[in-house]
Design a protein around this motif. Sequence first.
Motif, PDB file in Angstrom:
ATOM      1  N   GLU A 167      16.751  43.844  -8.363  1.00  0.00           N
ATOM      2  CA  GLU A 167      17.129  42.972  -7.254  1.00  0.00           C
ATOM      3  C   GLU A 167      17.135  41.511  -7.698  1.00  0.00           C
ATOM      4  OE1 GLU A 167      13.014  42.178  -4.794  1.00  0.00           O
ATOM      5  OE2 GLU A 167      14.230  43.893  -4.243  1.00  0.00           O
ATOM      6  N   TRP A 168      18.000  40.742  -7.054  1.00  0.00           N
ATOM      7  CA  TRP A 168      18.103  39.332  -7.388  1.00  0.00           C
ATOM      8  C   TRP A 168      16.883  38.574  -6.867  1.00  0.00           C
ATOM      9  CZ3 TRP A 168      21.523  37.816 -10.787  1.00  0.00           C
ATOM     10  CH2 TRP A 168      22.743  38.490 -10.912  1.00  0.00           C
ATOM     11  N   GLU A 169      16.369  37.711  -7.720  1.00  0.00           N
ATOM     12  CA  GLU A 169      15.334  36.764  -7.285  1.00  0.00           C
ATOM     13  C   GLU A 169      16.019  35.457  -6.900  1.00  0.00           C
ATOM     14  OE1 GLU A 169      11.489  36.478  -8.277  1.00  0.00           O
ATOM     15  OE2 GLU A 169      11.680  38.455  -7.381  1.00  0.00           O
ATOM     16  N   ASP A 170      16.957  35.041  -7.719  1.00  0.00           N
ATOM     17  CA  ASP A 170      17.738  33.847  -7.444  1.00  0.00           C
ATOM     18  C   ASP A 170      19.153  34.098  -7.939  1.00  0.00           C
ATOM     19  OD1 ASP A 170      19.033  31.348  -7.454  1.00  0.00           O
ATOM     20  OD2 ASP A 170      17.120  30.292  -7.668  1.00  0.00           O
ATOM     21  N   ARG A 171      19.991  34.501  -6.995  1.00  0.00           N
ATOM     22  CA  ARG A 171      21.345  34.929  -7.335  1.00  0.00           C
ATOM     23  C   ARG A 171      22.128  33.824  -8.054  1.00  0.00           C
ATOM     24  NH1 ARG A 171      25.548  36.689  -8.638  1.00  0.00           N
ATOM     25  NH2 ARG A 171      26.919  38.160  -7.578  1.00  0.00           N
ATOM     26  N   GLU A 172      21.984  32.601  -7.600  1.00  0.00           N
ATOM     27  CA  GLU A 172      22.772  31.497  -8.170  1.00  0.00           C
ATOM     28  C   GLU A 172      22.362  31.168  -9.601  1.00  0.00           C
ATOM     29  OE1 GLU A 172      22.846  28.128  -5.657  1.00  0.00           O
ATOM     30  OE2 GLU A 172      24.001  29.130  -4.079  1.00  0.00           O
ATOM     31  N   GLN A 173      21.079  31.347  -9.874  1.00  0.00           N
ATOM     32  CA  GLN A 173      20.603  31.036 -11.224  1.00  0.00           C
ATOM     33  C   GLN A 173      20.605  32.255 -12.140  1.00  0.00           C
ATOM     34  OE1 GLN A 173      17.257  28.333 -11.777  1.00  0.00           O
ATOM     35  NE2 GLN A 173      17.193  28.017  -9.573  1.00  0.00           N
ATOM     36  N   GLY A 174      20.963  33.373 -11.592  1.00  0.00           N
ATOM     37  CA  GLY A 174      21.020  34.582 -12.407  1.00  0.00           C
ATOM     38  C   GLY A 174      19.664  35.184 -12.712  1.00  0.00           C
ATOM     39  N   ILE A 175      18.708  34.886 -11.859  1.00  0.00           N
ATOM     40  CA  ILE A 175      17.361  35.429 -12.056  1.00  0.00           C
ATOM     41  C   ILE A 175      17.226  36.737 -11.275  1.00  0.00           C
ATOM     42  CG2 ILE A 175      14.899  35.020 -11.742  1.00  0.00           C
ATOM     43  CD1 ILE A 175      15.517  32.002 -11.910  1.00  0.00           C
ATOM     44  N   PHE A 176      16.793  37.754 -11.975  1.00  0.00           N
ATOM     45  CA  PHE A 176      16.652  39.052 -11.316  1.00  0.00           C
ATOM     46  C   PHE A 176      15.338  39.710 -11.718  1.00  0.00           C
ATOM     47  CE2 PHE A 176      17.525  41.738 -14.995  1.00  0.00           C
ATOM     48  CZ  PHE A 176      18.234  40.874 -15.828  1.00  0.00           C
ATOM     49  N   ARG A 177      14.964  40.692 -10.945  1.00  0.00           N
ATOM     50  CA  ARG A 177      13.679  41.374 -11.163  1.00  0.00           C
ATOM     51  C   ARG A 177      13.894  42.880 -11.265  1.00  0.00           C
ATOM     52  NH1 ARG A 177       9.428  42.975  -7.473  1.00  0.00           N
ATOM     53  NH2 ARG A 177      10.688  42.186  -5.760  1.00  0.00           N
ATOM     54  N   VAL A 178      13.185  43.486 -12.164  1.00  0.00           N
ATOM     55  CA  VAL A 178      13.190  44.945 -12.297  1.00  0.00           C
ATOM     56  C   VAL A 178      12.144  45.489 -11.338  1.00  0.00           C
ATOM     57  CG1 VAL A 178      12.861  46.895 -13.836  1.00  0.00           C
ATOM     58  CG2 VAL A 178      13.896  44.790 -14.698  1.00  0.00           C
ATOM     59  N   VAL A 179      12.610  46.173 -10.315  1.00  0.00           N
ATOM     60  CA  VAL A 179      11.696  46.686  -9.295  1.00  0.00           C
ATOM     61  C   VAL A 179      11.165  48.063  -9.685  1.00  0.00           C
ATOM     62  CG1 VAL A 179      11.475  47.307  -6.866  1.00  0.00           C
ATOM     63  CG2 VAL A 179      12.932  45.389  -7.536  1.00  0.00           C
ATOM     64  N   LYS A 180      12.067  48.910 -10.141  1.00  0.00           N
ATOM     65  CA  LYS A 180      11.673  50.273 -10.533  1.00  0.00           C
ATOM     66  C   LYS A 180      11.954  50.434 -12.022  1.00  0.00           C
ATOM     67  CE  LYS A 180      12.905  52.037  -5.963  1.00  0.00           C
ATOM     68  NZ  LYS A 180      13.800  52.943  -5.199  1.00  0.00           N
ATOM     69  N   SER A 181      10.989  50.012 -12.805  1.00  0.00           N
ATOM     70  CA  SER A 181      11.201  49.976 -14.253  1.00  0.00           C
ATOM     71  C   SER A 181      11.470  51.364 -14.839  1.00  0.00           C
ATOM     72  CB  SER A 181       9.993  49.338 -14.931  1.00  0.00           C
ATOM     73  OG  SER A 181       8.811  50.019 -14.601  1.00  0.00           O
ATOM     74  N   GLU A 182      10.727  52.321 -14.366  1.00  0.00           N
ATOM     75  CA  GLU A 182      10.888  53.676 -14.911  1.00  0.00           C
ATOM     76  C   GLU A 182      12.255  54.252 -14.553  1.00  0.00           C
ATOM     77  OE1 GLU A 182       8.548  57.954 -14.833  1.00  0.00           O
ATOM     78  OE2 GLU A 182       7.536  56.142 -14.176  1.00  0.00           O
ATOM     79  N   ALA A 183      12.684  53.996 -13.325  1.00  0.00           N
ATOM     80  CA  ALA A 183      13.988  54.506 -12.893  1.00  0.00           C
ATOM     81  C   ALA A 183      15.106  53.841 -13.687  1.00  0.00           C
ATOM     82  CB  ALA A 183      14.174  54.250 -11.400  1.00  0.00           C
ATOM     83  N   LEU A 184      14.937  52.551 -13.942  1.00  0.00           N
ATOM     84  CA  LEU A 184      15.939  51.840 -14.731  1.00  0.00           C
ATOM     85  C   LEU A 184      16.037  52.434 -16.134  1.00  0.00           C
ATOM     86  CD1 LEU A 184      17.933  49.484 -15.032  1.00  0.00           C
ATOM     87  CD2 LEU A 184      16.009  48.087 -15.816  1.00  0.00           C
ATOM     88  N   ALA A 185      14.894  52.695 -16.723  1.00  0.00           N
ATOM     89  CA  ALA A 185      14.868  53.275 -18.064  1.00  0.00           C
ATOM     90  C   ALA A 185      15.539  54.648 -18.078  1.00  0.00           C
ATOM     91  CB  ALA A 185      13.428  53.376 -18.550  1.00  0.00           C
ATOM     92  N   LYS A 186      15.297  55.415 -17.047  1.00  0.00           N
ATOM     93  CA  LYS A 186      15.897  56.751 -16.995  1.00  0.00           C
ATOM     94  C   LYS A 186      17.405  56.670 -16.839  1.00  0.00           C
ATOM     95  CE  LYS A 186      11.844  59.262 -15.460  1.00  0.00           C
ATOM     96  NZ  LYS A 186      11.118  59.858 -14.341  1.00  0.00           N
ATOM     97  N   MET A 187      17.848  55.718 -16.015  1.00  0.00           N
ATOM     98  CA  MET A 187      19.296  55.542 -15.858  1.00  0.00           C
ATOM     99  C   MET A 187      19.935  55.144 -17.176  1.00  0.00           C
ATOM    100  SD  MET A 187      19.990  53.746 -12.177  1.00  0.00           S
ATOM    101  CE  MET A 187      21.733  54.109 -12.076  1.00  0.00           C
ATOM    102  N   TRP A 188      19.276  54.237 -17.885  1.00  0.00           N
ATOM    103  CA  TRP A 188      19.802  53.802 -19.167  1.00  0.00           C
ATOM    104  C   TRP A 188      19.755  54.958 -20.172  1.00  0.00           C
ATOM    105  CZ3 TRP A 188      23.065  50.966 -21.372  1.00  0.00           C
ATOM    106  CH2 TRP A 188      22.987  50.631 -22.721  1.00  0.00           C
ATOM    107  N   GLY A 189      18.699  55.713 -20.116  1.00  0.00           N
ATOM    108  CA  GLY A 189      18.585  56.870 -20.984  1.00  0.00           C
ATOM    109  C   GLY A 189      19.693  57.883 -20.730  1.00  0.00           C
TER     110      GLY A 189
END
Length: 160
Positions: free
Chosen positions: A89-111
Amino acid sequence: MLDSVTHSTFLPNASFCDPLMSWTDLFSSEEYYPAFEHQTDADSNCLKTSGIKSQDCHSHSRTSLQSSHLWEFVRDLLLSPEENCGILEWEDREQGIFRVVKSEALAKMWGQRKKNDRMTYEKLSRALRYYYKTGILERVDRRLVYKFGKNAHGWQEDKL
DNA sequence: GTCGAGTTTCCTGATT
DNA sequence: GAATCAGGAAACTCGA
């Protein structure tokens, strides 16, 4: 280095086009990715939805598929909130700052993307940290928070 | 066959 | 003290 983008046309809502295997194929195949048994119902529904949408994709070549980079995967996920299910999810959309909320899910998607069921967030985040050197990402001194750098493009709404 | 880019893997130390 | 995160180093994959 960045020419991958030139032959990988950015499609905000069709980011996961795969001419060889659709997302529907990916996520319906437990043989491929049994790890997703652990996803929440919401996540798996979302992922299946993504797969259905991707069936409309047809413009990517095999080359562009293989040149798909992690940061592009992350960017595309951020730009498709209906597909990332709160993983990012975006933390600051204009500055391009984002946060990984579900790190494990992200890793699995990338995997899944890389057909590597041993992918972990630890490994994925290591790859993300290498982008600091190339200016694609900038370090943010907060856990699980990243920022797109000057060499990242396509994440800005008005520059799509 | 060689090289470079982009990861992937393992390990260690720092932080929470 | 355990879990999680960050960074170094080396190995690996793949396209040119």
